[in-house]
Design a protein around this motif. Structure first.
Motif, PDB file in Angstrom:
ATOM      1  N   ASP A 268       0.821  -1.216   0.000  1.00 20.08           N
ATOM      2  CA  ASP A 268       0.000   0.000   0.000  1.00 20.08           C
ATOM      3  C   ASP A 268       0.857   1.269   0.000  1.00 20.08           C
ATOM      4  OD1 ASP A 268       1.064  -0.438   2.485  1.00 20.08           O
ATOM      5  OD2 ASP A 268      -0.701   0.263   3.579  1.00 20.08           O
ATOM      6  N   GLN A 269       2.164   1.105  -0.081  1.00 24.25           N
ATOM      7  CA  GLN A 269       3.037   2.277  -0.062  1.00 24.25           C
ATOM      8  C   GLN A 269       3.623   2.546  -1.447  1.00 24.25           C
ATOM      9  OE1 GLN A 269       5.935   2.067   3.013  1.00 24.25           O
ATOM     10  NE2 GLN A 269       4.427   1.740   4.625  1.00 24.25           N
ATOM     11  N   PHE A 270       4.150   3.728  -1.626  1.00 26.87           N
ATOM     12  CA  PHE A 270       4.787   4.111  -2.892  1.00 26.87           C
ATOM     13  C   PHE A 270       3.842   3.888  -4.078  1.00 26.87           C
ATOM     14  CE2 PHE A 270       8.407   3.779  -0.137  1.00 26.87           C
ATOM     15  CZ  PHE A 270       9.333   4.685  -0.627  1.00 26.87           C
ATOM     16  N   SER A 271       2.608   4.355  -3.905  1.00 25.91           N
ATOM     17  CA  SER A 271       1.634   4.166  -4.974  1.00 25.91           C
ATOM     18  C   SER A 271       2.107   4.879  -6.234  1.00 25.91           C
ATOM     19  CB  SER A 271       0.278   4.727  -4.539  1.00 25.91           C
ATOM     20  OG  SER A 271       0.368   6.127  -4.420  1.00 25.91           O
ATOM     21  N   GLY A 272       1.804   4.289  -7.362  1.00 24.64           N
ATOM     22  CA  GLY A 272       2.197   4.892  -8.631  1.00 24.64           C
ATOM     23  C   GLY A 272       3.607   4.541  -9.062  1.00 24.64           C
ATOM     24  N   CYS A 273       4.349   3.799  -8.204  1.00 25.69           N
ATOM     25  CA  CYS A 273       5.698   3.387  -8.594  1.00 25.69           C
ATOM     26  C   CYS A 273       5.657   1.980  -9.185  1.00 25.69           C
ATOM     27  CB  CYS A 273       6.635   3.365  -7.390  1.00 25.69           C
ATOM     28  SG  CYS A 273       6.987   4.979  -6.705  1.00 25.69           S
ATOM     29  N   GLN A 274       6.564   1.753 -10.101  1.00 24.18           N
ATOM     30  CA  GLN A 274       6.732   0.405 -10.631  1.00 24.18           C
ATOM     31  C   GLN A 274       7.730  -0.324  -9.737  1.00 24.18           C
ATOM     32  OE1 GLN A 274       7.999   0.675 -14.710  1.00 24.18           O
ATOM     33  NE2 GLN A 274       8.346  -1.533 -14.825  1.00 24.18           N
ATOM     34  N   ARG A 275       7.434  -1.539  -9.348  1.00 20.01           N
ATOM     35  CA  ARG A 275       8.331  -2.309  -8.476  1.00 20.01           C
ATOM     36  C   ARG A 275       9.160  -3.279  -9.310  1.00 20.01           C
ATOM     37  NH1 ARG A 275       5.924  -2.757  -2.797  1.00 20.01           N
ATOM     38  NH2 ARG A 275       4.721  -0.837  -2.708  1.00 20.01           N
ATOM     39  N   VAL A 276      10.445  -3.202  -9.205  1.00 23.33           N
ATOM     40  CA  VAL A 276      11.319  -4.037 -10.020  1.00 23.33           C
ATOM     41  C   VAL A 276      12.350  -4.673  -9.103  1.00 23.33           C
ATOM     42  CG1 VAL A 276      12.750  -4.104 -12.099  1.00 23.33           C
ATOM     43  CG2 VAL A 276      11.114  -2.233 -11.784  1.00 23.33           C
ATOM     44  N   GLU A 277      12.547  -5.972  -9.247  1.00 19.48           N
ATOM     45  CA  GLU A 277      13.545  -6.603  -8.370  1.00 19.48           C
ATOM     46  C   GLU A 277      14.927  -6.680  -9.011  1.00 19.48           C
ATOM     47  OE1 GLU A 277      12.538 -10.012  -6.022  1.00 19.48           O
ATOM     48  OE2 GLU A 277      10.455  -9.339  -5.786  1.00 19.48           O
ATOM     49  N   SER A 278      14.996  -6.618 -10.320  1.00 20.75           N
ATOM     50  CA  SER A 278      16.311  -6.659 -10.974  1.00 20.75           C
ATOM     51  C   SER A 278      16.815  -5.235 -11.182  1.00 20.75           C
ATOM     52  CB  SER A 278      16.199  -7.380 -12.312  1.00 20.75           C
ATOM     53  OG  SER A 278      17.017  -6.760 -13.284  1.00 20.75           O
ATOM     54  N   ILE A 279      18.053  -4.993 -10.779  1.00 19.41           N
ATOM     55  CA  ILE A 279      18.564  -3.636 -10.942  1.00 19.41           C
ATOM     56  C   ILE A 279      18.748  -3.288 -12.412  1.00 19.41           C
ATOM     57  CG2 ILE A 279      20.948  -4.411 -10.460  1.00 19.41           C
ATOM     58  CD1 ILE A 279      21.455  -1.527  -9.353  1.00 19.41           C
ATOM     59  N   GLU A 280      19.165  -4.260 -13.229  1.00 17.48           N
ATOM     60  CA  GLU A 280      19.355  -3.956 -14.649  1.00 17.48           C
ATOM     61  C   GLU A 280      18.022  -3.518 -15.276  1.00 17.48           C
ATOM     62  OE1 GLU A 280      20.532  -6.681 -13.236  1.00 17.48           O
ATOM     63  OE2 GLU A 280      22.716  -6.677 -13.580  1.00 17.48           O
ATOM     64  N   ALA A 281      16.966  -4.276 -15.024  1.00 20.52           N
ATOM     65  CA  ALA A 281      15.649  -3.905 -15.554  1.00 20.52           C
ATOM     66  C   ALA A 281      15.188  -2.587 -14.930  1.00 20.52           C
ATOM     67  CB  ALA A 281      14.634  -5.007 -15.253  1.00 20.52           C
ATOM     68  N   GLY A 282      15.474  -2.413 -13.671  1.00 21.43           N
ATOM     69  CA  GLY A 282      14.990  -1.241 -12.943  1.00 21.43           C
ATOM     70  C   GLY A 282      15.554   0.062 -13.482  1.00 21.43           C
ATOM     71  N   ILE A 283      16.817   0.057 -13.853  1.00 22.35           N
ATOM     72  CA  ILE A 283      17.407   1.317 -14.302  1.00 22.35           C
ATOM     73  C   ILE A 283      17.451   1.441 -15.822  1.00 22.35           C
ATOM     74  CG2 ILE A 283      18.837   1.432 -12.212  1.00 22.35           C
ATOM     75  CD1 ILE A 283      21.286   0.768 -13.861  1.00 22.35           C
ATOM     76  N   ALA A 284      16.888   0.451 -16.504  1.00 21.40           N
ATOM     77  CA  ALA A 284      16.948   0.467 -17.979  1.00 21.40           C
ATOM     78  C   ALA A 284      16.321   1.745 -18.530  1.00 21.40           C
ATOM     79  CB  ALA A 284      16.239  -0.769 -18.552  1.00 21.40           C
ATOM     80  N   GLY A 285      17.084   2.527 -19.215  1.00 24.43           N
ATOM     81  CA  GLY A 285      16.568   3.703 -19.910  1.00 24.43           C
ATOM     82  C   GLY A 285      16.205   4.885 -19.042  1.00 24.43           C
ATOM     83  N   VAL A 286      16.535   4.859 -17.745  1.00 28.22           N
ATOM     84  CA  VAL A 286      16.143   5.987 -16.892  1.00 28.22           C
ATOM     85  C   VAL A 286      17.107   7.169 -17.055  1.00 28.22           C
ATOM     86  CG1 VAL A 286      15.003   4.556 -15.143  1.00 28.22           C
ATOM     87  CG2 VAL A 286      17.428   5.199 -14.856  1.00 28.22           C
ATOM     88  N   ASP A 287      16.614   8.340 -16.636  1.00 28.53           N
ATOM     89  CA  ASP A 287      17.418   9.568 -16.667  1.00 28.53           C
ATOM     90  C   ASP A 287      18.154   9.791 -15.352  1.00 28.53           C
ATOM     91  OD1 ASP A 287      16.267  10.959 -19.256  1.00 28.53           O
ATOM     92  OD2 ASP A 287      14.567  10.132 -18.140  1.00 28.53           O
ATOM     93  N   VAL A 288      17.577   9.233 -14.275  1.00 26.03           N
ATOM     94  CA  VAL A 288      18.102   9.497 -12.935  1.00 26.03           C
ATOM     95  C   VAL A 288      18.161   8.178 -12.164  1.00 26.03           C
ATOM     96  CG1 VAL A 288      17.696  10.692 -10.746  1.00 26.03           C
ATOM     97  CG2 VAL A 288      17.058  11.799 -12.913  1.00 26.03           C
ATOM     98  N   VAL A 289      19.343   7.883 -11.602  1.00 30.82           N
ATOM     99  CA  VAL A 289      19.482   6.718 -10.725  1.00 30.82           C
ATOM    100  C   VAL A 289      19.784   7.222  -9.318  1.00 30.82           C
ATOM    101  CG1 VAL A 289      20.674   4.541 -10.302  1.00 30.82           C
ATOM    102  CG2 VAL A 289      20.473   5.419 -12.656  1.00 30.82           C
ATOM    103  N   MET A 290      18.824   7.018  -8.410  1.00 29.50           N
ATOM    104  CA  MET A 290      19.023   7.424  -7.021  1.00 29.50           C
ATOM    105  C   MET A 290      19.384   6.201  -6.196  1.00 29.50           C
ATOM    106  SD  MET A 290      15.786  10.026  -6.474  1.00 29.50           S
ATOM    107  CE  MET A 290      16.569  10.841  -5.090  1.00 29.50           C
ATOM    108  N   MET A 291      20.628   6.120  -5.763  1.00 31.73           N
ATOM    109  CA  MET A 291      21.051   4.989  -4.933  1.00 31.73           C
ATOM    110  C   MET A 291      20.791   5.330  -3.463  1.00 31.73           C
ATOM    111  SD  MET A 291      22.003   2.986  -7.256  1.00 31.73           S
ATOM    112  CE  MET A 291      22.535   1.662  -6.149  1.00 31.73           C
TER     113      MET A 291
END
Lengths: 323, 323, 323
Positions: free
Chosen positions: A215-238
């Motif tokens: 029920d948290q972080f609504s509107g976010c996509q949840r990804v368990e793989s980091i490669e898939a998660g950062i694919a094509g993004v403009d900003v990576v917040m570690m």
């Protein structure tokens, strides 16, 4: 511009509509948030120039009240307040958790009676900051320097200021927040601010055990793989990983964590070529991020710190100016 | 006068030849060292007069970053910087020794991004200060407040200023440094400064176990008997003994240490009648020095402290002025 | 008015009769005490107004030297000194109890040599403050921030300022001091000040084990029942109880203590209807005092804190002005 603030909940704004406390970015309208970023922009200076200074907090007393140690954040707030001309006192207090709320309020009342005007508070428990804000005198303001896993509003603002400097078109951004999302106030404040500014492609990237509840972080996509998660993004917040969390994430040691979730140069290549890399610090180099990336050309980590002082100056000036 | 500095290694001086960092006295030419003492002299005031004040560091931010606690030295640096008009922030940080260098650098980068201009650093490990100096931005300076057993340059300078006040003719002096030479940064900085100023009769006096390795303290005479060591000298520099060192020095307790190496009034009679007695503090009275001597007419120990603030003001002003 | 000070013991006053140190209220003549209260009155401001500020300590350096932690008291002294324009340094030092006096003196001499003019000292042992006062240079003053169980003079003054504001006719007052009288420096300083100001009905209220020895608190009525003790009084001064004292008081836990000695609203009804309730803080709510009373209309506890800064400003200004 400040009139937008009239839609804020009354426990955050004054009767005249100005911002009084900053405990969270949750209820902050886009216009208010952008106005704070604009204000902060005026305080940004190149590293080799003298820092911005004003006298707008002359006669104001600011207390930095930290119940969990964080020297760097304390110094950032301390310098922000002093460069505005304020008197600053620092307190590190240990409060018994059994009577936390009461002890905190009595400490606050004591300081308030010493004519402290602004409280900058970091606390590990949910709700203590709100309790303080609800109980101080009308002329007193409370500014969160980090609340439990819940909120770190000036970090959220400095992250937005940093992103805006490089990627001003928020509506079109892809942003990945990577690491221990579950326990991170940095992630929560970033998520809220990104949504407020119109970002639609927000991804939270973490091992299942470090994902937040459904029920948290609504509107976010949840990804368990980091490669898939950062694919094509403009900003990576570690995010910073705590050692004690690695086991619950089913990664027994630092090397394993790095091989599964660390940001290496190779992995960063999955993001856009001009993607920026952020980290709230302190970093565990070689665990959640490689030194090559942390110190590399896409890193804006030190810029975040500079923007931190500017943002804190803007917030302090804003909450005091409205009195 | 400052032109002498052009012969300094480039990692200590700027392109314009001015002093940028002060990590050690080792490479400091005699003219530069004397120039710093002359500068410091201008800041010396009698105890009952107000301290010297200038505004030469107005707008400059100084961070006192101590990884080992030393309240007195921190206060001396803090007052020196504030009496020059600087903004000062104090940080005591514990850095994991495994990642000491990295953590220190990240802390420094964070503070540098907050527009800290001068770092005053005390650290227990060799090399961390050099690492910092090699990595900060060109406008930033690093000033050692004590590095491991290796170097304590402002202590060396204040010791020279104190000696010069009483015994200006360095070439003719006999100086004995007494105590735990092996582990003492105070002894090393004094030895280097004394040699730079032309002292030829330097004696290090210690039990065998507290003598430095044979390749160190070149040009010093090594003496194991304190009576022989201080015989006829003009200056007796006592060092603090750590309790844990006494056993390795084959002296099981404090009383034994005092009877073998403590400076009593009777022993002091072996030195010249007008010899001065110095100690870097804090003293173990009754262990390395008797109260009679510490508070006696030949003691210049409190004068050393006053000179410490003056020397730190001079160094801070010098490294900032050259920017 | 200050001429009354000429009757003070010479180790507290200067040759010119002005107040030099403030270690205890014991030898303070009524005129001097009232003069300090009058001075403090000038620094009292309503909570919502800016605090009083002067520049009367410009150029003066004040060191807050605490050997037992007390963040709140330290901040009160720090703000008082800074609002008078002084430079303030804070030190928390742990001194080995075996060599407490010597170590303290050496620390003081070090700071004095750094041109510290005023020492604000809190220490857990009897006599260390007097030792310091007897040994500092003539231009240096010592101000107690709490000495063992013995004395807390600025607390005594702020308590009197608070009482005077509500009940100016000291001769006619009934005052009950309730709690761990035996170990309380707050109680001792209050008792002395109350007597000096002419209060004749002073009652100390405590379980037998927490009563002071028979030769102490002369002129006070000793009462073991709280109801009898506060019956008809104008002022109820509650003390903080330490958990470790409860057992020696034959009350095994917090609830028992509250039921026997806690100030509840029901009990407060034994006092005069317009009696004021005081507490030096920090409070153990629900143990020595109920929240209903602590936050109720008869409580002047927060006013005490405000008066604390005003009193400390007055004392600092007075001891410096006489130099």
């Amino acid at each position: 511009m400040k009139s937008a603030a009239t839609t804020l909940p009354s426990n955050i704004t004054r009767a005249n509509g100005t911002l009084r406390h900053l405990l969270t970015l949750e209820d902050l309208p886009r216009a208010t948030l952008e106005s704070l970023l604009d204000d902060a922009e005026r305080f940004v200076r190149p590293l080799s120039s003298p820092p911005a200074r004003t006298n707008s907090l002359a006669g104001v007393t600011v207390a930095n009240l930290f119940t969990e140690p964080s020297t760097r954040t304390r110094v950032s707030f301390e310098l922000a307040a002093r460069r505005l001309g304020a008197d600053v006192v620092n307190l590190e207090v240990q409060l018994s958790s059994r009577t936390k709320g009461e002890s905190m309020l009595d400490t606050i009342f004591t300081l308030q009676a010493c004519h402290v005007d602004v409280f900058v508070i970091r606390d590990s428990e949910v709700g203590v900051l709100r309790l303080v804000a609800n109980n101080v005198e009308p002329h007193v303001s409370v500014l969160s320097a980090g609340e439990a896993h819940l909120s770190h509003p000036t970090q959220g603002l400095l992250d937005m200021l940093t992103i805006r400097h490089h990627k001003p078109n928020f509506e079109k951004l892809g942003v990945a927040i990577v690491g221990d999302i579950r326990h991170s106030r940095v992630a929560r404040s970033a998520w809220i601010a990104l949504r407020t500014l119109g970002v639609t492609d927000i991804r939270i990237v973490a091992p299942a055990a470090l994902m937040p509840d459904a029920d948290q972080f609504s509107g976010c996509q949840r990804v368990e793989s980091i490669e898939a998660g950062i694919a094509g993004v403009d900003v990576v917040m570690m995010l910073r990983i705590q050692k004690e969390r690695m086991q619950s994430a089913a990664v027994p040691d630092a090397e394993d964590y790095f091989s599964e979730y660390g940001l290496s140069a190779a992995r960063l290549a999955c993001a856009k070529p001009d993607a920026i890399v952020m980290h709230p610090q302190p970093m565990n180099r070689g665990i959640e991020i490689s030194s090559e990336v942390a110190d590399g050309p896409q890193s804006v980590i030190r810029e975040q710190v500079s923007n931190g002082v500017a943002v804190r100056m803007a917030v302090l000036e804003t909450i005091v100016a409205g009195r």
